[in-house]
Design a protein around this motif. Structure first.
Motif, PDB file in Angstrom:
ATOM      1  N   VAL A   1       0.845  -1.204   0.000  1.00  0.00           N
ATOM      2  CA  VAL A   1       0.000   0.000   0.000  1.00  0.00           C
ATOM      3  C   VAL A   1       0.878   1.252   0.000  1.00  0.00           C
ATOM      4  O   VAL A   1       0.622   2.199  -0.749  1.00  0.00           O
ATOM      5  N   TRP A   2       1.940   1.263   0.810  1.00  0.00           N
ATOM      6  CA  TRP A   2       2.841   2.418   0.837  1.00  0.00           C
ATOM      7  C   TRP A   2       3.555   2.595  -0.498  1.00  0.00           C
ATOM      8  O   TRP A   2       3.745   3.720  -0.966  1.00  0.00           O
ATOM      9  N   TYR A   3       3.961   1.474  -1.128  1.00  0.00           N
ATOM     10  CA  TYR A   3       4.600   1.569  -2.455  1.00  0.00           C
ATOM     11  C   TYR A   3       3.640   2.179  -3.467  1.00  0.00           C
ATOM     12  O   TYR A   3       4.014   3.063  -4.240  1.00  0.00           O
ATOM     13  N   TYR A   4       2.410   1.684  -3.509  1.00  0.00           N
ATOM     14  CA  TYR A   4       1.430   2.210  -4.462  1.00  0.00           C
ATOM     15  C   TYR A   4       1.146   3.685  -4.204  1.00  0.00           C
ATOM     16  O   TYR A   4       1.020   4.474  -5.148  1.00  0.00           O
ATOM     17  N   LEU A   5       1.044   4.064  -2.942  1.00  0.00           N
ATOM     18  CA  LEU A   5       0.822   5.468  -2.613  1.00  0.00           C
ATOM     19  C   LEU A   5       1.991   6.325  -3.081  1.00  0.00           C
ATOM     20  O   LEU A   5       1.794   7.403  -3.652  1.00  0.00           O
ATOM     21  N   GLY A   6       3.199   5.857  -2.860  1.00  0.00           N
ATOM     22  CA  GLY A   6       4.387   6.600  -3.304  1.00  0.00           C
ATOM     23  C   GLY A   6       4.422   6.762  -4.813  1.00  0.00           C
ATOM     24  O   GLY A   6       4.695   7.849  -5.320  1.00  0.00           O
ATOM     25  N   TYR A   7       4.178   5.671  -5.544  1.00  0.00           N
ATOM     26  CA  TYR A   7       4.157   5.758  -7.004  1.00  0.00           C
ATOM     27  C   TYR A   7       3.057   6.692  -7.489  1.00  0.00           C
ATOM     28  O   TYR A   7       3.240   7.460  -8.440  1.00  0.00           O
ATOM     29  N   PHE A   8       1.896   6.637  -6.853  1.00  0.00           N
ATOM     30  CA  PHE A   8       0.784   7.496  -7.236  1.00  0.00           C
ATOM     31  C   PHE A   8       1.152   8.971  -7.048  1.00  0.00           C
ATOM     32  O   PHE A   8       0.952   9.791  -7.952  1.00  0.00           O
ATOM     33  N   LEU A   9       1.704   9.312  -5.882  1.00  0.00           N
ATOM     34  CA  LEU A   9       2.069  10.706  -5.623  1.00  0.00           C
ATOM     35  C   LEU A   9       3.183  11.173  -6.554  1.00  0.00           C
ATOM     36  O   LEU A   9       3.176  12.316  -7.023  1.00  0.00           O
ATOM     37  N   PHE A  10       4.147  10.292  -6.825  1.00  0.00           N
ATOM     38  CA  PHE A  10       5.212  10.631  -7.762  1.00  0.00           C
ATOM     39  C   PHE A  10       4.626  10.904  -9.150  1.00  0.00           C
ATOM     40  O   PHE A  10       5.005  11.878  -9.814  1.00  0.00           O
ATOM     41  N   GLY A  11       3.698  10.067  -9.569  1.00  0.00           N
ATOM     42  CA  GLY A  11       3.065  10.246 -10.879  1.00  0.00           C
ATOM     43  C   GLY A  11       2.277  11.546 -10.965  1.00  0.00           C
ATOM     44  O   GLY A  11       2.296  12.228 -11.995  1.00  0.00           O
ATOM     45  N   ILE A  12       1.589  11.908  -9.908  1.00  0.00           N
ATOM     46  CA  ILE A  12       0.843  13.165  -9.901  1.00  0.00           C
ATOM     47  C   ILE A  12       1.799  14.346 -10.086  1.00  0.00           C
ATOM     48  O   ILE A  12       1.494  15.301 -10.811  1.00  0.00           O
ATOM     49  N   HIS A  13       2.956  14.298  -9.450  1.00  0.00           N
ATOM     50  CA  HIS A  13       3.918  15.393  -9.590  1.00  0.00           C
ATOM     51  C   HIS A  13       4.472  15.468 -11.010  1.00  0.00           C
ATOM     52  O   HIS A  13       4.653  16.564 -11.555  1.00  0.00           O
ATOM     53  N   ILE A  14       4.738  14.329 -11.615  1.00  0.00           N
ATOM     54  CA  ILE A  14       5.215  14.331 -13.003  1.00  0.00           C
ATOM     55  C   ILE A  14       4.162  14.965 -13.912  1.00  0.00           C
ATOM     56  O   ILE A  14       4.485  15.819 -14.757  1.00  0.00           O
ATOM     57  N   VAL A  15       2.912  14.570 -13.754  1.00  0.00           N
ATOM     58  CA  VAL A  15       1.831  15.142 -14.569  1.00  0.00           C
ATOM     59  C   VAL A  15       1.724  16.647 -14.321  1.00  0.00           C
ATOM     60  O   VAL A  15       1.566  17.437 -15.265  1.00  0.00           O
ATOM     61  N   ALA A  16       1.843  17.068 -13.065  1.00  0.00           N
ATOM     62  CA  ALA A  16       1.753  18.490 -12.752  1.00  0.00           C
ATOM     63  C   ALA A  16       2.891  19.268 -13.398  1.00  0.00           C
ATOM     64  O   ALA A  16       2.672  20.355 -13.963  1.00  0.00           O
ATOM     65  N   PHE A  17       4.107  18.735 -13.359  1.00  0.00           N
ATOM     66  CA  PHE A  17       5.242  19.429 -13.986  1.00  0.00           C
ATOM     67  C   PHE A  17       5.074  19.524 -15.496  1.00  0.00           C
ATOM     68  O   PHE A  17       5.382  20.562 -16.110  1.00  0.00           O
ATOM     69  N   VAL A  18       4.569  18.471 -16.114  1.00  0.00           N
ATOM     70  CA  VAL A  18       4.325  18.506 -17.559  1.00  0.00           C
ATOM     71  C   VAL A  18       3.254  19.531 -17.884  1.00  0.00           C
ATOM     72  O   VAL A  18       3.375  20.294 -18.866  1.00  0.00           O
ATOM     73  N   MET A  19       2.196  19.613 -17.093  1.00  0.00           N
ATOM     74  CA  MET A  19       1.151  20.588 -17.343  1.00  0.00           C
ATOM     75  C   MET A  19       1.669  22.014 -17.140  1.00  0.00           C
ATOM     76  O   MET A  19       1.324  22.914 -17.928  1.00  0.00           O
ATOM     77  N   ILE A  20       2.467  22.230 -16.110  1.00  0.00           N
ATOM     78  CA  ILE A  20       3.051  23.553 -15.910  1.00  0.00           C
ATOM     79  C   ILE A  20       3.930  23.941 -17.077  1.00  0.00           C
ATOM     80  O   ILE A  20       3.878  25.082 -17.579  1.00  0.00           O
ATOM     81  N   TYR A  21       4.745  23.001 -17.545  1.00  0.00           N
ATOM     82  CA  TYR A  21       5.603  23.266 -18.705  1.00  0.00           C
ATOM     83  C   TYR A  21       4.763  23.607 -19.927  1.00  0.00           C
ATOM     84  O   TYR A  21       5.074  24.541 -20.665  1.00  0.00           O
TER      85      TYR A  21
END
Length: 58
Positions: A32-52
């Motif tokens: 569960v902690w691994y999935y949560l970490g991957y999910f949060l990491f993915g959200i940040h990647i998407v946010a950085f791409v959208m900001i760019y």
């Protein structure tokens, strides 16, 4: 009459069951902690791409 002393094999089996259940619970909690970490990491990647994309839009 029944013997009041507990059967050592059934006590050992119950202890083994508890140990396996706790090990499985610990493993699932780690997943569960691994999935949560991957999910949060993915959200940040998407946010950085959208900001760019927004900052470089014409």
């Amino acid at each position: 009459m029944t013997d009041p002393t507990p059967d050592p094999t059934s006590a050992r089996a119950a202890e083994d069951r508890d140990r396996r259940r706790l090990a499985l619970e610990k493993k699932r909690e780690r997943y569960v902690w691994y999935y949560l970490g991957y999910f949060l990491f993915g959200i940040h990647i998407v946010a950085f791409v959208m900001i760019y994309a927004v900052t470089h839009a014409k």
